[in-house]
Design an enzyme around this catalytic site. Structure first.
Site, PDB file in Angstrom:
ATOM      1  N   LYS A  83       0.847  -1.193   0.000  1.00 45.67           N
ATOM      2  CA  LYS A  83       0.000   0.000   0.000  1.00 45.67           C
ATOM      3  C   LYS A  83       0.884   1.245   0.000  1.00 45.67           C
ATOM      4  O   LYS A  83       2.072   1.172   0.341  1.00 45.67           O
ATOM      5  CB  LYS A  83      -0.917   0.053   1.238  1.00 45.67           C
ATOM      6  N   PHE A 110      11.094  -4.306   2.558  1.00 51.22           N
ATOM      7  CA  PHE A 110      10.604  -3.987   3.902  1.00 51.22           C
ATOM      8  C   PHE A 110      11.412  -2.851   4.522  1.00 51.22           C
ATOM      9  O   PHE A 110      12.470  -2.511   4.051  1.00 51.22           O
ATOM     10  CB  PHE A 110      10.549  -5.216   4.815  1.00 51.22           C
ATOM     11  N   GLY A 111      10.828  -2.240   5.550  1.00 51.76           N
ATOM     12  CA  GLY A 111      11.383  -0.980   6.058  1.00 51.76           C
ATOM     13  C   GLY A 111      11.130   0.107   5.029  1.00 51.76           C
ATOM     14  O   GLY A 111      11.860   1.071   4.902  1.00 51.76           O
ATOM     15  N   GLY A 165       7.784   1.403   4.303  1.00 52.77           N
ATOM     16  CA  GLY A 165       6.540   2.172   4.468  1.00 52.77           C
ATOM     17  C   GLY A 165       5.464   1.673   3.512  1.00 52.77           C
ATOM     18  O   GLY A 165       4.487   2.369   3.251  1.00 52.77           O
ATOM     19  N   GLY A 220       4.386  -4.178   3.590  1.00 47.99           N
ATOM     20  CA  GLY A 220       4.555  -5.527   3.045  1.00 47.99           C
ATOM     21  C   GLY A 220       4.362  -6.627   4.073  1.00 47.99           C
ATOM     22  O   GLY A 220       3.628  -7.591   3.852  1.00 47.99           O
ATOM     23  N   ASP A 236      -1.352  -1.702  10.491  1.00 49.38           N
ATOM     24  CA  ASP A 236      -1.754  -1.687   9.080  1.00 49.38           C
ATOM     25  C   ASP A 236      -2.465  -2.967   8.656  1.00 49.38           C
ATOM     26  O   ASP A 236      -3.010  -3.040   7.554  1.00 49.38           O
ATOM     27  CB  ASP A 236      -0.506  -1.541   8.191  1.00 49.38           C
TER      28      ASP A 236
HETATM   29  C1  LIG Z   1       3.219   4.332   9.291  1.00 51.46           C
HETATM   30  C2  LIG Z   1       2.100   3.419   8.932  1.00 51.46           C
HETATM   31  O1  LIG Z   1       2.540   2.444   8.037  1.00 51.46           O
HETATM   32  C3  LIG Z   1       0.965   4.191   8.282  1.00 51.46           C
HETATM   33  O2  LIG Z   1       0.231   3.349   7.500  1.00 51.46           O
HETATM   34  C4  LIG Z   1       1.573   2.697  10.152  1.00 51.46           C
HETATM   35  O3  LIG Z   1       1.157   3.601  11.140  1.00 51.46           O
HETATM   36  C5  LIG Z   1       2.628   1.762  10.743  1.00 51.46           C
HETATM   37  O4  LIG Z   1       1.916   0.616  11.054  1.00 51.46           O
HETATM   38  P1  LIG Z   1       2.710  -0.733  11.369  1.00 51.46           P
HETATM   39  O5  LIG Z   1       3.944  -0.845  10.514  1.00 51.46           O
HETATM   40  O6  LIG Z   1       1.708  -1.838  11.343  1.00 51.46           O
HETATM   41  O7  LIG Z   1       3.205  -0.411  12.809  1.00 51.46           O
HETATM   42  P2  LIG Z   1       3.406  -1.523  13.905  1.00 51.46           P
HETATM   43  O8  LIG Z   1       4.289  -2.598  13.367  1.00 51.46           O
HETATM   44  O9  LIG Z   1       2.061  -1.855  14.447  1.00 51.46           O
HETATM   45  O10 LIG Z   1       4.209  -0.636  15.000  1.00 51.46           O
HETATM   46  C6  LIG Z   1       5.576  -0.379  14.865  1.00 51.46           C
HETATM   47  C7  LIG Z   1       5.873   0.733  15.874  1.00 51.46           C
HETATM   48  O11 LIG Z   1       5.430   1.983  15.309  1.00 51.46           O
HETATM   49  C8  LIG Z   1       4.834   2.787  16.324  1.00 51.46           C
HETATM   50  N1  LIG Z   1       3.443   3.105  15.923  1.00 51.46           N
HETATM   51  C9  LIG Z   1       2.802   2.349  14.976  1.00 51.46           C
HETATM   52  C10 LIG Z   1       1.526   2.705  14.576  1.00 51.46           C
HETATM   53  C11 LIG Z   1       0.920   3.824  15.207  1.00 51.46           C
HETATM   54  N2  LIG Z   1      -0.329   4.214  14.860  1.00 51.46           N
HETATM   55  N3  LIG Z   1       1.577   4.540  16.163  1.00 51.46           N
HETATM   56  C12 LIG Z   1       2.837   4.206  16.530  1.00 51.46           C
HETATM   57  O12 LIG Z   1       3.438   4.861  17.396  1.00 51.46           O
HETATM   58  C13 LIG Z   1       4.910   1.998  17.617  1.00 51.46           C
HETATM   59  O13 LIG Z   1       6.092   2.420  18.274  1.00 51.46           O
HETATM   60  C14 LIG Z   1       5.080   0.574  17.157  1.00 51.46           C
HETATM   61  O14 LIG Z   1       5.800  -0.199  18.077  1.00 51.46           O
HETATM   62  N1  LIG Z   2       6.587 -11.399   6.273  1.00 55.88           N
HETATM   63  C1  LIG Z   2       7.240 -10.244   6.495  1.00 55.88           C
HETATM   64  N2  LIG Z   2       7.486  -9.384   5.496  1.00 55.88           N
HETATM   65  C2  LIG Z   2       8.117  -8.189   5.743  1.00 55.88           C
HETATM   66  N3  LIG Z   2       8.544  -7.769   6.949  1.00 55.88           N
HETATM   67  C3  LIG Z   2       8.332  -8.624   7.952  1.00 55.88           C
HETATM   68  C4  LIG Z   2       7.676  -9.873   7.797  1.00 55.88           C
HETATM   69  N4  LIG Z   2       7.602 -10.464   8.977  1.00 55.88           N
HETATM   70  C5  LIG Z   2       8.177  -9.636   9.860  1.00 55.88           C
HETATM   71  N5  LIG Z   2       8.649  -8.524   9.264  1.00 55.88           N
HETATM   72  C6  LIG Z   2       9.312  -7.403   9.956  1.00 55.88           C
HETATM   73  O1  LIG Z   2       8.354  -6.328   9.977  1.00 55.88           O
HETATM   74  C7  LIG Z   2       9.009  -5.108   9.679  1.00 55.88           C
HETATM   75  C8  LIG Z   2       8.019  -4.194   9.047  1.00 55.88           C
HETATM   76  O2  LIG Z   2       7.626  -4.777   7.845  1.00 55.88           O
HETATM   77  P1  LIG Z   2       6.551  -4.023   6.907  1.00 55.88           P
HETATM   78  O3  LIG Z   2       6.940  -4.328   5.521  1.00 55.88           O
HETATM   79  O4  LIG Z   2       5.162  -4.305   7.331  1.00 55.88           O
HETATM   80  O5  LIG Z   2       6.763  -2.530   7.316  1.00 55.88           O
HETATM   81  P2  LIG Z   2       7.194  -1.348   6.433  1.00 55.88           P
HETATM   82  O6  LIG Z   2       7.769  -1.801   5.130  1.00 55.88           O
HETATM   83  O7  LIG Z   2       8.037  -0.498   7.297  1.00 55.88           O
HETATM   84  O8  LIG Z   2       5.829  -0.661   6.102  1.00 55.88           O
HETATM   85  P3  LIG Z   2       4.899   0.114   7.115  1.00 55.88           P
HETATM   86  O9  LIG Z   2       5.790   1.042   7.882  1.00 55.88           O
HETATM   87  O10 LIG Z   2       3.911   0.779   6.266  1.00 55.88           O
HETATM   88  O11 LIG Z   2       4.295  -0.963   7.979  1.00 55.88           O
HETATM   89  C9  LIG Z   2      10.161  -5.471   8.758  1.00 55.88           C
HETATM   90  O12 LIG Z   2      11.225  -4.566   8.944  1.00 55.88           O
HETATM   91  C10 LIG Z   2      10.534  -6.892   9.193  1.00 55.88           C
HETATM   92  O13 LIG Z   2      11.626  -6.852  10.099  1.00 55.88           O
END
Ligand SMILES: C[C@](O)(CO)[C@H](O)COP(=O)(O)OP(=O)(O)OC[C@H]1O[C@@H](n2ccc(N)nc2=O)[C@H](O)[C@@H]1O
Ligand SMILES: Nc1ncnc2c1ncn2[C@@H]1O[C@H](COP(=O)(O)OP(=O)(O)OP(=O)(O)O)[C@@H](O)[C@H]1O
Length: 286
Positions: A11, A94-95, A97, A100, A135
């Site tokens: 997304k 990943f990492g 945003g 995934g 998410d």
């Molecule tokens: C940035 C976004 O991707 C926008 O869509 C989301 O808010 C992030 O959602 P996400 O990756 O599912 O986040 P999570 O894996 O649940 O949380 C990772 C860390 O981000 C922070 N976190 C996350 C979501 C949120 N609404 N507030 C937060 O402060 C928290 O410290 C949490 O420990």
């Molecule tokens: N199946 C998986 N695919 C990707 N990341 C994973 C998975 N399982 C655990 N993770 C951990 O979750 C973390 C966040 O992954 P994800 O791709 O959801 O976040 P992102 O790319 O930062 O996107 P957002 O911030 O929108 O959630 C990764 O850095 C990884 O360490």
């Protein structure tokens, strides 16, 4: 032996306005989720135990993996003894945003309800999803554009699609979501624009004058700390795009294009150094 595979799309966030910090440390926000055609593939095969392999060796397939966590959460909730052998063909960076991992978790919850033939009430599945990540509910329940509030789990289906081509670039650096939430520049007292109304004017009426409201509150701190992300933003802004923004907490940057030819040209230019995805106008998840 039951076996099937599913797509787990990523997304982007159209506007991301962080509105407060809760006592539990999570933040409330308002955002529009839009799916893109950058996807992982997950294969599920009936098995006695829960196991997983992944094509990206940098991603652990232990209890930290969101697919394993989703499978174990559902197994415990439903009290099933069946297992599953999972294979993740990892394409979404990943990492980034791009959600995934969250998308993989949601795809796993949906697929295992089908594989294990369990009928879990959607409200219960929603609770399991929120525990896996803020998410995850979006990917579990929506196909197109959705308005999100709360920590990202209060969703409203907008029954809209983006009418433009989307070029998404991964600048090959990871931004930890937790870091971004710790360091973004707070603007909690700012009047929050009505994203739900504005996105309808944008997508239905093509009123580009509202684009300025769709800011991403992580953008300034991420561009300050990751010059390569700022460089990608600048290049996409100079490529004839309508709009350029960070997605989620980054590092991915996306651009919207009216013309497919301009989108293709920008994607080709960026692909020399970075992983790039192009999503056609009108995309929805299957
Ligand atoms: C940035 C976004 O991707 C926008 O869509 C989301 O808010 C992030 O959602 P996400 O990756 O599912 O986040 P999570 O894996 O649940 O949380 C990772 C860390 O981000 C922070 N976190 C996350 C979501 C949120 N609404 N507030 C937060 O402060 C928290 O410290 C949490 O420990
Ligand atoms: N199946 C998986 N695919 C990707 N990341 C994973 C998975 N399982 C655990 N993770 C951990 O979750 C973390 C966040 O992954 P994800 O791709 O959801 O976040 P992102 O790319 O930062 O996107 P957002 O911030 O929108 O959630 C990764 O850095 C990884 O360490």
């Amino acid at each position: 032996m039951k076996h099937f595979s599913v797509k787990a799309c990523a997304k982007i966030n159209l506007g991301l306005l962080i509105t407060s910090r809760r006592d539990d440390g999570y933040h409330t926000l308002e955002t529009i989720f839009a799916p893109i055609d950058w996807f992982d593939t997950l294969e599920f095969t009936e098995s006695d135990a829960i196991s997983m392999e992944c094509t990206n060796l940098d991603l652990p397939v232990d209890d930290s993996n969101l697919c394993i966590r989703a499978a174990k959460a559902l197994q415990a909730y439903a009290g099933v003894t069946k297992g599953v052998a999972m294979k993740l063909v990892k394409r979404v960076p990943f990492g980034a945003g791009l959600g995934g991992g969250s998308s993989d978790a949601a795809a796993t919850l949906n697929a295992l309800c089908r594989l294990w033939q369990i009928d879990v009430p959607s409200a219960e599945l929603h609770k399991l999803a929120v525990k896996l990540g803020a998410d995850v509910p979006y990917f579990l329940e929506m196909k197109g554009l959705a308005y999100a509030a709360g920590i990202g789990e209060e969703l409203e289906d907008l029954s809209l699609v983006l009418p433009w081509h989307v070029v998404t670039v991964f600048p090959e650096v990871q931004v930890p979501t937790a870091w971004a939430y710790k360091n973004f520049h707070r603007q909690f007292e700012r009047p929050v624009p009505e994203l739900k109304t504005l996105v309808r004017r944008l997508c239905d009426e093509r009123d580009l004058s509202v684009l300025g409201a769709f800011e991403n509150d992580f953008a300034s701190v991420v561009f300050e700390h990751y010059p390569v992300v700022r460089e990608v933003r600048d290049a996409l802004e100079a490529s004839g795009s309508l709009f350029v923004s960070l997605s989620g907490s980054g590092s991915a940057v996306y651009a919207l294009f009216e013309e497919r030819t301009a989108a293709v040209k920008a994607a080709e230019a960026m692909s020399a150094r970075f992983r790039v995805n192009m999503t056609p106008a009108g995309f929805r998840m299957a």
